[in-house]
Design an enzyme around this catalytic site. Structure first.
Site, short mmCIF file in Angstrom:
data_model
loop_
_atom_site.label_atom_id
_atom_site.label_comp_id
_atom_site.label_asym_id
_atom_site.label_seq_id
_atom_site.Cartn_x
_atom_site.Cartn_y
_atom_site.Cartn_z
N ASN A 152 0.81 -1.23 0.00
CA ASN A 152 0.00 0.00 0.00
C ASN A 152 0.84 1.28 0.00
OD1 ASN A 152 0.81 -0.59 2.58
ND2 ASN A 152 -1.03 0.23 3.54
N GLU A 249 4.59 -4.67 11.91
CA GLU A 249 3.58 -3.63 11.65
C GLU A 249 2.45 -4.29 10.90
OE1 GLU A 249 3.56 -0.73 12.83
OE2 GLU A 249 5.62 -0.21 13.31
N CYS A 283 -3.45 0.68 6.80
CA CYS A 283 -3.58 -0.22 7.95
C CYS A 283 -4.29 0.43 9.13
CB CYS A 283 -2.19 -0.69 8.37
SG CYS A 283 -1.03 0.68 8.55
N GLU A 455 7.91 1.80 14.83
CA GLU A 455 8.74 2.48 13.84
C GLU A 455 8.69 3.96 14.17
OE1 GLU A 455 7.14 0.89 10.02
OE2 GLU A 455 9.07 -0.13 9.91
P1 NDP Z 1 0.79 -9.60 3.30
O1 NDP Z 1 0.82 -10.01 4.73
O2 NDP Z 1 0.11 -10.46 2.34
O3 NDP Z 1 2.30 -9.45 2.76
C1 NDP Z 1 3.25 -8.62 3.37
C2 NDP Z 1 4.63 -8.98 2.87
O4 NDP Z 1 5.03 -10.23 3.44
C3 NDP Z 1 4.69 -9.17 1.35
O5 NDP Z 1 5.94 -8.68 0.89
C4 NDP Z 1 4.59 -10.66 1.20
O6 NDP Z 1 5.10 -11.13 -0.02
C5 NDP Z 1 5.43 -11.12 2.40
N1 NDP Z 1 5.20 -12.49 2.85
C6 NDP Z 1 4.09 -13.25 2.71
N2 NDP Z 1 4.27 -14.45 3.31
C7 NDP Z 1 5.51 -14.45 3.86
C8 NDP Z 1 6.28 -15.39 4.62
N3 NDP Z 1 5.80 -16.60 4.95
N4 NDP Z 1 7.52 -15.04 5.02
C9 NDP Z 1 8.02 -13.82 4.72
N5 NDP Z 1 7.35 -12.90 3.99
C10 NDP Z 1 6.11 -13.20 3.57
O7 NDP Z 1 0.23 -8.13 3.30
P2 NDP Z 1 -0.20 -7.25 2.05
O8 NDP Z 1 0.98 -7.02 1.18
O9 NDP Z 1 -1.44 -7.83 1.48
O10 NDP Z 1 -0.53 -5.85 2.76
C11 NDP Z 1 -1.73 -5.57 3.38
C12 NDP Z 1 -1.61 -5.80 4.88
O11 NDP Z 1 -0.54 -5.05 5.41
C13 NDP Z 1 -2.85 -5.34 5.63
O12 NDP Z 1 -3.19 -6.28 6.60
C14 NDP Z 1 -2.39 -4.07 6.30
O13 NDP Z 1 -3.10 -3.75 7.45
C15 NDP Z 1 -0.96 -4.36 6.58
N6 NDP Z 1 -0.22 -3.11 6.74
C16 NDP Z 1 0.22 -2.74 7.98
C17 NDP Z 1 0.86 -1.53 8.17
C18 NDP Z 1 1.38 -1.13 9.51
O14 NDP Z 1 2.32 -0.34 9.53
N7 NDP Z 1 0.86 -1.60 10.61
C19 NDP Z 1 1.04 -0.59 7.07
C20 NDP Z 1 0.60 -1.10 5.81
C21 NDP Z 1 -0.03 -2.31 5.66
P3 NDP Z 1 4.16 -11.14 -1.35
O15 NDP Z 1 2.95 -10.36 -1.07
O16 NDP Z 1 5.01 -10.51 -2.37
O17 NDP Z 1 3.83 -12.55 -1.60
#
Ligand code: NDP
Length: 481
Positions: A152, A249, A283, A455
């Site tokens: 995002n 996060e 988020c 962070e």
């Molecule tokens: P995901 O949890 O699907 O993915 C986050 C990252 O983790 C991606 O780069 C993904 O790779 C990677 N990933 C997935 N599985 C694994 C694993 N087993 N080991 C290591 N890395 C892995 O989140 P989204 O990308 O769909 O983002 C949306 C989510 O992020 C929402 O829940 C949102 O709330 C949260 N978010 C939280 C924030 C915060 O600061 N608290 C800020 C922004 C978003 P890939 O997707 O490339 O497969």
């Protein structure tokens, strides 16, 4: 439209390709056009990145902090000078309107670089008098850190992790989301141009398994993830195997509480920002808007009128206020939640449809109850649930009745009440008469399932350094044998 980078990965100060990796495409969500073709990192690429980071880190840590800061300052300046170019790239990769990316994405990344550049030279330890003897502490870098990002806020997430990691003497290997792979590479170019030595900021592409390969590597001392709660659980568990430090996060389902004495125009504006900015893919969004029954009708009237005026369209047109969701998968997910809302009896008062492709209209549900799916699960789309409440104790209990604890907001003119309420809200970040502002000066992070660690702000020091205690004996050793 093309935004093809020179190669998929950035390692040891240069672009690197390995076409043995699985090919994937980056799409412009507004049209579905392919804007770049890349390859996921193979084990050889992951190895190269970790080795480059491990090789470079010790020399970097040994540099005077003011020198590290100077390089990060320069990077912040380059980022600001290239803001438009970076914003267009981010808009192409995420579909977020240029109107937003011009002010919120690279700009926030530059803020982080600037803040931690200035912070680095101020870091000191303690001296601890012990009578004849003494002790002191040193703040040391963790070593090699792994960063994993969500889709995002791609460049902001990369910079929020890179800036403190680098400022305090660490090296970072960063894996962006596979959905938005491009801007982290642009950040790597900028840091290199600013004088960052090779190997300190590396970008490897790929999906979850590439992230997992980083998290399980013995060279990695710390993992920082921005992502969903289910991914957080996996990454945290895997990091625990190696007793690695983590920052998590994660997601949220945050409450925004509007009392009867609130400035309603401001409260409506904040609720809209906290649900529709970035097409709701934030988020911290206040997706459960609790409104005092005494002002519910007035609130809804203003809200619906303003929501209907939101300009949706071509994200590259600066007049556009709302773009598509990041992907067809995400748009489907969000439309599924809207259908659930209707099926479970919530009243759709605005939006609810997909005009085309990945676009979903800004959507408002009212008559929402706490047990409905749309009030319990993170939707990550432009869907606001309005819930009525009658008194303070009731609304606090309901606001806290979730496993999430990322953020919360309260609108009231009664400041005593405002502070009393934030004192009782279970959330890592709270806003009073504001919403979703996350300046780099302020620590940011969640409680409960929404995360671990913080962070930004001074709090980031705790998560990118460790304390070494040094006991200094000043006399003879008092041995009984
Ligand atoms: P995901 O949890 O699907 O993915 C986050 C990252 O983790 C991606 O780069 C993904 O790779 C990677 N990933 C997935 N599985 C694994 C694993 N087993 N080991 C290591 N890395 C892995 O989140 P989204 O990308 O769909 O983002 C949306 C989510 O992020 C929402 O829940 C949102 O709330 C949260 N978010 C939280 C924030 C915060 O600061 N608290 C800020 C922004 C978003 P890939 O997707 O490339 O497969």
């Amino acid at each position: 439209m093309r935004a093809q980078p020179k190669a998929s990965h950035f390692i040891g100060g240069r672009y690197v390709e390995d076409d043995q990796g699985t090919a994937f495409e980056s799409l412009y969500p507004a049209t579905g056009e392919v804007i770049a073709r890349l390859h996921s990192a193979t084990p050889a690429i992951v190895e190269q990145a970790l080795a480059a980071a491990a090789d470079a880190q010790a020399d970097w840590a040994a540099r005077p902090p003011v020198e590290r800061g100077r390089i990060l300052h320069r990077a912040a300046q380059i980022m600001r000078a290239r803001n438009r170019e970076l914003s267009v790239l981010e808009t192409l990769d995420t579909g977020k309107p240029l109107q937003e990316t011009l002010v919120a994405d690279a700009a926030s990344g530059a803020d982080a670089l600037e803040y931690f550049a200035g912070f680095a030279p101020t870091v000191t330890g303690q001296t601890i008098p012990l009578g004849r003897d003494m002790a002191y502490t040193l703040r040391e870098p963790m070593g090699v850190c792994a960063g994993i990002g969500a889709w995002n806020y791609p460049i902001q997430i990369a910079a929020w992790k890179a800036a403190p990691a680098l400022a305090f003497g660490n090296a970072l290997v960063f894996k962006p989301s596979e959905v938005t792979p491009l801007s982290a590479l642009a950040l790597a170019e900028i840091l290199t141009e600013a004088g960052l030595p090779a190997g300190l900021f590396n970008v490897v592409q790929g999906a979850g398994e590439v992230g997992a390969a980083l998290v399980s590597d013995p060279r990695v001392a710390k993992v920082s993830l921005t992502g969903s709660v289910p991914t957080g659980r996996k990454v945290y568990a895997q990091a625990a195997e190696g007793i690695r430090a983590v920052t998590m996060e994660l997601g949220g389902k945050s409450p925004l509480i509007v009392f009867e004495d609130a400035d309603l125009d401001n409260a409506v504006g904040a609720a809209m920002l906290g649900n529709f900015y970035s097409s709701g893919q934030i988020c911290t969004n206040g997706t459960r808007v609790f409104v005092s029954r005494k002002v519910l009708n007035a609130f809804l009237e203003k809200l619906v009128a303003r929501t209907k005026r939101i300009v949706m369209g071509d994200p590259l047109d600066e007049a556009t206020q709302m773009g598509p969701l990041v992907s067809a998968v995400q748009a489907e997910r969000v439309l599924g939640y809207i259908a659930r809302g209707v099926a479970e009896g919530a009243r759709l008062v605005c939006g609810g449809k997909s005009p085309s492709g990945c676009f979903v209209e800004p959507t408002v549900f009212t008559d929402v109850t706490d047990d409905m799916t749309i009030a319990r699960e993170e939707i990550f789309g432009p869907v606001m649930s309005v819930l009525a409440f009658d008194d303070e104790d009731e609304v606090i209990t309901r606001a806290n009745a979730t496993d999430y604890g990322l953020a919360a907001g309260v609108f009231t003119r009664d400041l005593t009440r405002a502070h009393r309420i934030v004192g009782r809200l279970q959330a890592g970040t709270c806003w009073i008469n504001a919403y979703n502002l996350t300046p780099v000066e302020m620590p940011f992070g969640g409680v409960k399932s929404s995360g671990v660690g913080r962070e930004n702000g001074h709090a980031a020091l705790e998560h990118y350094t460790r304390v070494k205690s040094v006991y200094v004996g000043m006399g003879d050793v008092d041995a009984p044998y």
